[in-house]
Design a protein around this motif. Structure first.
Motif, short mmCIF file in Angstrom:
data_model
loop_
_atom_site.label_atom_id
_atom_site.label_comp_id
_atom_site.label_asym_id
_atom_site.label_seq_id
_atom_site.Cartn_x
_atom_site.Cartn_y
_atom_site.Cartn_z
N HIS A 116 0.99 -1.13 0.08
CA HIS A 116 0.00 -0.10 -0.06
C HIS A 116 1.09 1.23 0.11
O HIS A 116 1.93 1.22 0.74
CB HIS A 116 -0.87 -0.02 1.23
N ARG A 117 0.61 2.33 -0.73
CA ARG A 117 1.46 3.49 -1.02
C ARG A 117 0.54 4.48 -0.41
O ARG A 117 -0.61 4.95 -0.35
CB ARG A 117 1.68 3.65 -2.35
N ILE A 147 9.39 -0.95 10.51
CA ILE A 147 9.04 -0.05 11.36
C ILE A 147 7.82 -0.69 12.13
O ILE A 147 7.01 -1.50 11.29
CB ILE A 147 8.91 1.20 11.10
N ARG A 148 7.40 -0.28 13.37
CA ARG A 148 6.25 -0.90 13.63
C ARG A 148 5.17 0.20 13.69
O ARG A 148 5.13 1.23 14.14
CB ARG A 148 6.46 -1.26 15.31
N ILE A 202 4.14 0.44 1.60
CA ILE A 202 4.26 -0.51 2.84
C ILE A 202 3.82 -1.84 2.31
O ILE A 202 2.99 -2.09 1.88
CB ILE A 202 3.16 -0.27 3.77
N ASP A 203 4.99 -2.79 2.81
CA ASP A 203 4.91 -4.08 2.53
C ASP A 203 4.15 -4.90 3.69
O ASP A 203 5.16 -5.31 4.67
CB ASP A 203 6.06 -4.47 1.89
N LEU A 204 3.04 -5.30 3.52
CA LEU A 204 2.45 -6.20 4.70
C LEU A 204 2.97 -7.66 4.80
O LEU A 204 2.85 -8.09 6.02
CB LEU A 204 1.02 -6.23 4.61
N GLY A 205 3.55 -8.07 3.87
CA GLY A 205 4.02 -9.36 4.08
C GLY A 205 5.49 -9.44 4.36
O GLY A 205 6.17 -10.46 4.57
N LEU A 222 2.27 -3.69 14.62
CA LEU A 222 2.55 -4.58 13.38
C LEU A 222 3.83 -4.36 12.60
O LEU A 222 3.91 -3.11 12.07
CB LEU A 222 1.35 -4.51 12.40
N PRO A 223 5.05 -5.15 12.77
CA PRO A 223 5.98 -4.65 12.10
C PRO A 223 5.93 -5.20 10.57
O PRO A 223 5.35 -5.96 9.95
CB PRO A 223 6.90 -5.85 12.56
N VAL A 224 6.25 -3.92 9.85
CA VAL A 224 6.13 -3.87 8.29
C VAL A 224 7.41 -3.48 7.73
O VAL A 224 7.98 -2.58 8.22
CB VAL A 224 4.78 -3.27 7.80
N LYS A 225 7.49 -3.74 6.49
CA LYS A 225 8.71 -3.19 5.71
C LYS A 225 8.07 -2.07 4.98
O LYS A 225 7.25 -2.11 4.09
CB LYS A 225 9.14 -4.35 4.46
N VAL A 226 8.90 -0.84 4.87
CA VAL A 226 8.63 0.33 4.48
C VAL A 226 9.74 0.79 3.54
O VAL A 226 10.99 0.74 4.00
CB VAL A 226 8.25 1.45 5.39
N THR A 227 9.32 1.10 2.38
CA THR A 227 10.49 1.74 1.41
C THR A 227 9.98 3.03 1.04
O THR A 227 8.57 3.24 0.63
CB THR A 227 10.36 0.75 0.04
N SER A 228 10.81 3.89 1.52
CA SER A 228 10.53 5.66 1.11
C SER A 228 11.33 6.05 0.04
O SER A 228 12.73 5.96 0.06
CB SER A 228 10.74 6.21 2.45
N GLN A 229 10.68 6.73 -0.70
CA GLN A 229 11.48 7.51 -1.81
C GLN A 229 11.00 8.80 -2.31
O GLN A 229 9.64 9.21 -1.71
CB GLN A 229 11.28 6.62 -3.28
#
Length: 332
Positions: free
Chosen positions: A238-239, A293-294, A325-328, A303-310
């Motif tokens: 989700h962006r 980040i949580r 935001i990568d929920l997986g 909920l810990p998720v992987k976040v890529t920021s650009q």
């Protein structure tokens, strides 16, 4: 004899009140002195009515000598501040006004990222009364809107948070029952200094000007940055467009995730111990950055998720962060 039309007048502050609508036709913040330039009596009546409504928050209804009636209906957001008014000046032989369009007041607190509207605004959205709240998170405010080609400009003004900045545009409102309405909005940012510290608040009015399909200016699609629209949406991601200073979500690009409790107004979406990671994500000095980040969860506290920021350029001088935001993914 046909009845005079209703005037929609803003009272946001910093400047004298201006005309932003005549009947169902938007106006570009026309000074009242210019609009009533040929009728000083009408100007005096309008200024008195608008001044009374802005000061008291109560409707104004006066019939002057000669039978000329002056009406003003206040438009207040949930904070109680009067953002404007519907104004009607009847002629000597016209004492009853026609009905006027729906218009609602609102504010965006650009310091706390809280937003709120008014009952009239939620009527415009066709929102059921049992679902209404006085405050929302800023990201929720855009979920009903199909923005026009000025969307990046509007978001840049939110990020810049400069007192005195203004914006007007016609966007499409997708109502809760699926109806699509063309809405003209006008707003201005004002510096307030309450006891808990200075705050910059964008005060605005949204004016329903008719069915979206009948208004050529009403956009069919949100136009932000081209690469955002063209990017493929990966399942489970989700962006969101995020303010780089605070980490608050300004707008969701995709449908927001149901497992994240993101819509609490004035509350950080991320765990307080992850603030330094959020700052690192939003530094945007080396292009894209990734971290775990949580985020606040709906079924679990965090909920810990992987976040890529650009970086996402809103205009030549304003940058926001585009989070994916990568929920997986929940580990670095």
């Amino acid at each position: 004899m046909s009845s005079p039309e209703w005037c929609l007048v803003e009272t946001f502050g910093l400047k004298p009140p201006t005309l932003i609508g005549l009947g169902s036709r938007p106006r570009n913040m026309v000074p009242l002195e210019k609009f009533f330039a040929r009728n000083r009596a009408s100007l005096a009546a309008a200024q008195t009515a608008i001044g009374q409504v802005a000061a008291t928050g109560e409707p104004y209804d006066v019939t002057a000598a000669g039978g000329r009636r002056c009406l003003a209906h206040p438009l207040r957001a949930y904070d109680g501040r009067v953002n404007g008014a519907w104004l009607w000046l009847g002629g000597p032989n016209v004492s009853e006004p026609p009905s006027h369009d729906l218009a609602g007041a609102w504010y965006f607190n650009l310091t706390t990222f809280e937003v709120a509207g008014s009952d009239e605004l939620l009527d415009l959205y066709h929102q059921p009364k049992d679902e209404r709240r006085t405050k929302r998170a800023m990201g929720e405010a855009f979920t009903r809107l199909a923005a026009g080609p000025d969307a990046s400009e509007a978001l840049a003004k939110i990020v810049q948070s400069q007192p005195g900045s203004e914006h007007q545009a016609i966007w499409t409102v997708v109502c809760d029952d699926g109806d699509r309405r063309a809405a003209h909005f006008s707003c201005r940012a004002i510096l307030h200094e309450p006891s808990d510290g200075p705050q910059i608040v964008m005060h605005g009015i949204t004016h329903d000007i008719g069915p979206a399909d009948d208004v050529p200016q009403a956009p069919q699609l949100a136009v932000l940055e081209r690469r955002v629209l063209d990017a493929a949406v990966r399942p489970g991601t989700h962006r969101a467009i995020v303010d780089v200073r605070s980490g608050h979500i300004i707008q969701w690009v995709d449908l927001p995730p149901t497992v994240i409790d993101w819509a609490v107004p004035g509350v950080d979406i991320f765990h307080p111990d992850d603030a330094s990671r959020v700052q690192g994500l939003n530094r945007l000095v080396d292009g894209a950055a990734t971290a775990t980040i949580r985020l606040r969860g709906t079924d679990a506290p965090w909920l810990p998720v992987k976040v890529t920021s650009q970086p996402m350029l809103l205009d030549n001088a304003t940058t926001a962060a585009l989070w994916t935001i990568d929920l997986g993914q929940g580990t670095d």
